[in-house]
Design a protein around this motif. Structure first.
Motif, PDB file in Angstrom:
ATOM      1  N   GLY A  62       0.930   9.300  -1.430  1.00 60.19           N
ATOM      2  CA  GLY A  62       1.596  10.484  -1.396  1.00 60.19           C
ATOM      3  C   GLY A  62       1.048  12.315  -0.742  1.00 60.19           C
ATOM      4  O   GLY A  62       0.617  11.508   0.377  1.00 60.19           O
ATOM      5  N   GLY A  63       1.478  13.215  -1.123  1.00 59.53           N
ATOM      6  CA  GLY A  63       1.022  14.300  -0.769  1.00 59.53           C
ATOM      7  C   GLY A  63      -0.699  14.400  -0.759  1.00 59.53           C
ATOM      8  O   GLY A  63      -0.494  15.394   0.668  1.00 59.53           O
ATOM      9  N   ARG A  66      -0.845  12.598   3.034  1.00 57.80           N
ATOM     10  CA  ARG A  66      -0.203  13.883   4.013  1.00 57.80           C
ATOM     11  C   ARG A  66      -1.053  14.888   4.178  1.00 57.80           C
ATOM     12  O   ARG A  66      -1.774  15.098   5.301  1.00 57.80           O
ATOM     13  CB  ARG A  66       1.335  13.717   3.742  1.00 57.80           C
ATOM     14  CG  ARG A  66       2.197  15.094   4.475  1.00 57.80           C
ATOM     15  CD  ARG A  66       2.893  16.013   3.451  1.00 57.80           C
ATOM     16  NE  ARG A  66       2.479  16.414   2.951  1.00 57.80           N
ATOM     17  CZ  ARG A  66       2.827  16.287   1.360  1.00 57.80           C
ATOM     18  NH1 ARG A  66       4.244  16.024   0.938  1.00 57.80           N
ATOM     19  NH2 ARG A  66       2.277  17.475   0.733  1.00 57.80           N
ATOM     20  N   ASP A  67      -1.413  15.962   3.041  1.00 56.48           N
ATOM     21  CA  ASP A  67      -2.049  17.429   3.417  1.00 56.48           C
ATOM     22  C   ASP A  67      -3.365  16.944   3.806  1.00 56.48           C
ATOM     23  O   ASP A  67      -4.162  17.030   4.716  1.00 56.48           O
ATOM     24  CB  ASP A  67      -2.219  17.823   2.324  1.00 56.48           C
ATOM     25  CG  ASP A  67      -0.507  18.366   1.589  1.00 56.48           C
ATOM     26  OD1 ASP A  67      -0.254  18.253   2.646  1.00 56.48           O
ATOM     27  OD2 ASP A  67      -0.798  18.554   0.108  1.00 56.48           O
ATOM     28  N   ARG A 166      10.045   5.363  -1.820  1.00 55.68           N
ATOM     29  CA  ARG A 166       9.507   7.307  -1.798  1.00 55.68           C
ATOM     30  C   ARG A 166      10.896   7.665  -0.941  1.00 55.68           C
ATOM     31  O   ARG A 166      11.574   6.993  -0.041  1.00 55.68           O
ATOM     32  CB  ARG A 166       8.313   7.232  -1.305  1.00 55.68           C
ATOM     33  CG  ARG A 166       6.797   7.054  -2.318  1.00 55.68           C
ATOM     34  CD  ARG A 166       5.516   6.849  -2.335  1.00 55.68           C
ATOM     35  NE  ARG A 166       4.975   5.989  -3.123  1.00 55.68           N
ATOM     36  CZ  ARG A 166       3.643   7.231  -3.882  1.00 55.68           C
ATOM     37  NH1 ARG A 166       4.470   8.145  -3.928  1.00 55.68           N
ATOM     38  NH2 ARG A 166       2.970   6.338  -4.746  1.00 55.68           N
ATOM     39  N   ASN A 171       4.964  11.108   2.871  1.00 52.22           N
ATOM     40  CA  ASN A 171       4.627  11.196   1.498  1.00 52.22           C
ATOM     41  C   ASN A 171       4.929   9.690   1.036  1.00 52.22           C
ATOM     42  O   ASN A 171       4.402   9.382   0.165  1.00 52.22           O
ATOM     43  CB  ASN A 171       6.002  11.733   0.523  1.00 52.22           C
ATOM     44  CG  ASN A 171       6.401  13.370   0.918  1.00 52.22           C
ATOM     45  OD1 ASN A 171       5.020  13.609   1.357  1.00 52.22           O
ATOM     46  ND2 ASN A 171       7.518  13.647   0.375  1.00 52.22           N
ATOM     47  N   ARG A 213      16.332  15.898  -3.571  1.00 54.95           N
ATOM     48  CA  ARG A 213      15.655  15.920  -2.337  1.00 54.95           C
ATOM     49  C   ARG A 213      16.050  16.275  -0.976  1.00 54.95           C
ATOM     50  O   ARG A 213      15.649  16.383   0.140  1.00 54.95           O
ATOM     51  CB  ARG A 213      15.366  13.909  -1.417  1.00 54.95           C
ATOM     52  CG  ARG A 213      14.271  13.452  -2.958  1.00 54.95           C
ATOM     53  CD  ARG A 213      15.111  11.624  -2.400  1.00 54.95           C
ATOM     54  NE  ARG A 213      13.999  10.719  -3.488  1.00 54.95           N
ATOM     55  CZ  ARG A 213      13.878   9.681  -3.792  1.00 54.95           C
ATOM     56  NH1 ARG A 213      14.836   9.042  -3.179  1.00 54.95           N
ATOM     57  NH2 ARG A 213      12.819   9.363  -4.557  1.00 54.95           N
ATOM     58  N   ARG A 216      14.561  19.099  -0.940  1.00 53.33           N
ATOM     59  CA  ARG A 216      12.617  18.902  -1.193  1.00 53.33           C
ATOM     60  C   ARG A 216      12.831  19.005   0.712  1.00 53.33           C
ATOM     61  O   ARG A 216      12.384  19.309   1.801  1.00 53.33           O
ATOM     62  CB  ARG A 216      12.324  17.640  -1.410  1.00 53.33           C
ATOM     63  CG  ARG A 216      12.037  18.673  -2.841  1.00 53.33           C
ATOM     64  CD  ARG A 216      12.075  17.344  -3.375  1.00 53.33           C
ATOM     65  NE  ARG A 216      10.949  16.402  -3.307  1.00 53.33           N
ATOM     66  CZ  ARG A 216       9.867  16.269  -3.492  1.00 53.33           C
ATOM     67  NH1 ARG A 216       9.439  16.846  -4.183  1.00 53.33           N
ATOM     68  NH2 ARG A 216       8.884  15.881  -3.080  1.00 53.33           N
ATOM     69  N   PHE A 220       9.912  21.215   2.760  1.00 57.80           N
ATOM     70  CA  PHE A 220       9.201  20.829   3.210  1.00 57.80           C
ATOM     71  C   PHE A 220       9.024  21.312   4.597  1.00 57.80           C
ATOM     72  O   PHE A 220       7.913  21.086   5.799  1.00 57.80           O
ATOM     73  CB  PHE A 220       9.179  18.839   3.139  1.00 57.80           C
ATOM     74  CG  PHE A 220       8.912  18.377   2.607  1.00 57.80           C
ATOM     75  CD1 PHE A 220       7.750  18.873   1.615  1.00 57.80           C
ATOM     76  CD2 PHE A 220       9.148  17.643   1.512  1.00 57.80           C
ATOM     77  CE1 PHE A 220       6.525  18.397   0.738  1.00 57.80           C
ATOM     78  CE2 PHE A 220       8.531  17.386   0.520  1.00 57.80           C
ATOM     79  CZ  PHE A 220       7.744  17.223  -0.338  1.00 57.80           C
TER      80      PHE A 220
END
Length: 454
Positions: A62-63, A66-67, A166, A171, A213, A216, A220
């Motif tokens: 997940g995040g 991504r990061d 997801r 993500n 979402r 969200r 994002f």
């Protein structure tokens, strides 16, 4: 005459452009393995290693993936595995795990406890308070979402099934730390490279599962400097009213992140363009966008409270009334509301305080929310001499900003006075003259106290 920074009403012509913090998106680099050297990452790798040694598949999820690919330091590192919650507890032991969301396949794994022989009971209690569990989630597929937030049921599956349930493609990626490879079943790598936010599968279905979402997506796009894919954007527009069923706490948590993003002006404009603002913050429809953008950029990464105050200054109508509505709707804390109210009340005074008596300015600057007040004033009038004066005062020595009073209520009582309106007025008068340099010693101040003969 005090200049007003409040919006007098109406909107100004505007054009939606990419967030000001957008970066030039290019093909993704390899996963930066140096990120795995942090304590949180090392703990996640330890958990993955133990699960692998027990015969299970385990990856970062997940995040954090991504990061890391975006060159950002992840706040936390989540692990996904084919081990069931019971198996995770068997591997690490029940006393080393927490039931975060066991019904949804999520277990918290605690770091190893430090070994000690001295005062074992007290040391165990002390160390336990500092433990930060890592979320370990079993690969799953979700059933229907009858409450618009959580799945009614889950079935355990594989990594691909887990990715497909997801929210957004960015993500939905995993990283195998042992094989040094990204596992991408949803096109997340390509969307990251393009700076593109897109739901996994049909946007309408993703938003029906969890209405939050939609917000969200705006968050994002705002925090990452991404564009929202047109089908995803259209789905938000068509279902924006559904956000009304989401709890105020969840909306408030997302809005705090939007308001503290560098491109907050882009984020709020996107709320308007998607139609979400009508159900989250209706007054945004009349924002003075040009002046707000100028002020928010001048603030240079403001706190949530400063950003909110700046926004409210650029909306028409009663700012305090709007704040009260937001306080109730977003479930803000009392401290957040107090700081924003203080900024709305005093920020304009700070912008015009260059010639103000110190006794009138000092009480504002010793307020607990002075940083919010001055931060808001600086955004409204960055070149103001008053703002510069206030900034210098705040950065000075504490005893210069708020020197001890020359006399107190006890001195007045000793002279025979009883507390009351006159009592307070005398104390304030002496304090004002002290601050303004008209009284320089306790002896001078004591002479100002009326005696019983007066």
């Amino acid at each position: 005459m005090v200049a007003s920074f409040r919006n007098s009403g109406g909107t100004t012509p505007r054009e939606i452009v990419a967030p000001k913090n957008s970066t030039s998106h290019s093909p993704m680099p390899d996963f930066p393995t140096e990120i795995l050297n942090s304590p949180a990452a090392a703990e996640a790798v330890r958990i993955i290693t133990e699960l692998k040694n027990a015969g299970f598949e385990a990856v970062l999820a997940g995040g954090c993936v991504r990061d890391a690919l975006l060159g950002r330091t992840p706040k936390d590192f989540d692990v996904a595995t084919d081990a069931t919650p019971d198996s995770v507890r068997d591997v690490f032991g029940k006393r080393n795990t927490l039931a975060f969301g066991e019904s949804f396949g999520v277990i918290g794994v605690l770091p190893p406890r430090p070994e000690t022989t001295e005062h074992p009971a007290s040391n165990a209690k002390e160390s336990a308070g500092k433990l930060m569990p890592t979320e370990v989630a079993t690969f799953r597929a979700d059933g229907s979402y009858s409450d618009g937030r959580r799945p009614d049921s889950v079935t355990y599956g594989d990594a691909e099934a887990d990715a497909l349930r997801r929210d957004f493609t960015i993500n939905g990626m995993f990283y195998d730390v042992f094989e040094s490879r990204i596992i991408d079943h949803v096109g997340g790598v390509d969307d990251l490279a393009k700076g593109h936010l897109r739901t996994i599968g049909k946007a309408i279905q993703r938003f029906e599962e969890d209405k939050l979402r939609m917000l969200r997506a705006v968050r994002f796009a705002t925090t990452l400097g991404f564009s929202i894919e047109h089908k995803t954007f259209a789905a938000i527009q068509n279902h924006a009213s559904d956000i009304s069923v989401v709890s105020g706490e969840r909306i408030g948590a997302e809005m705090r992140r939007v308001m503290t993003a560098p491109a907050v002006d882009f984020g709020l404009e996107t709320l308007v363009d998607t139609g979400l603002s009508l159900h989250i913050w209706p007054q945004l429809q009349t924002m003075n966008w040009t002046e707000f953008s100028t002020a928010i950029q001048a603030a240079k990464r403001p706190s949530f409270e400063v950003a909110m105050a700046i926004a409210l200054f650029h909306l028409p109508g009663d700012s305090m009334h709007t704040l009260r509505l937001i306080f109730d709707d977003w479930k803000l804390s009392v401290a957040e509301r107090r700081a924003i109210e203080a900024a709305l009340t005093h920020a304009e005074t700070i912008t015009q305080c260059d010639g103000l008596a110190w006794s009138k300015l000092q009480p504002i600057l010793v307020d607990a929310d002075a940083p919010t007040i001055v931060g808001t004033a600086r955004a409204l009038a960055p070149k103001s001499r008053g703002v510069a004066r206030a900034g210098r005062a705040l950065s000075g020595a504490p005893n210069e900003l708020d020197p001890p009073p020359l006399v107190t209520g006890a001195d007045l009582i000793s002279s025979g006075m009883r507390p009351g309106p006159e009592f307070k007025a005398i104390l304030q008068s002496i304090r004002d003259d002290q601050l303004d340099g008209k009284l320089n010693s306790r002896e001078e101040a004591l002479k100002r106290i009326p005696t019983g003969d007066e």
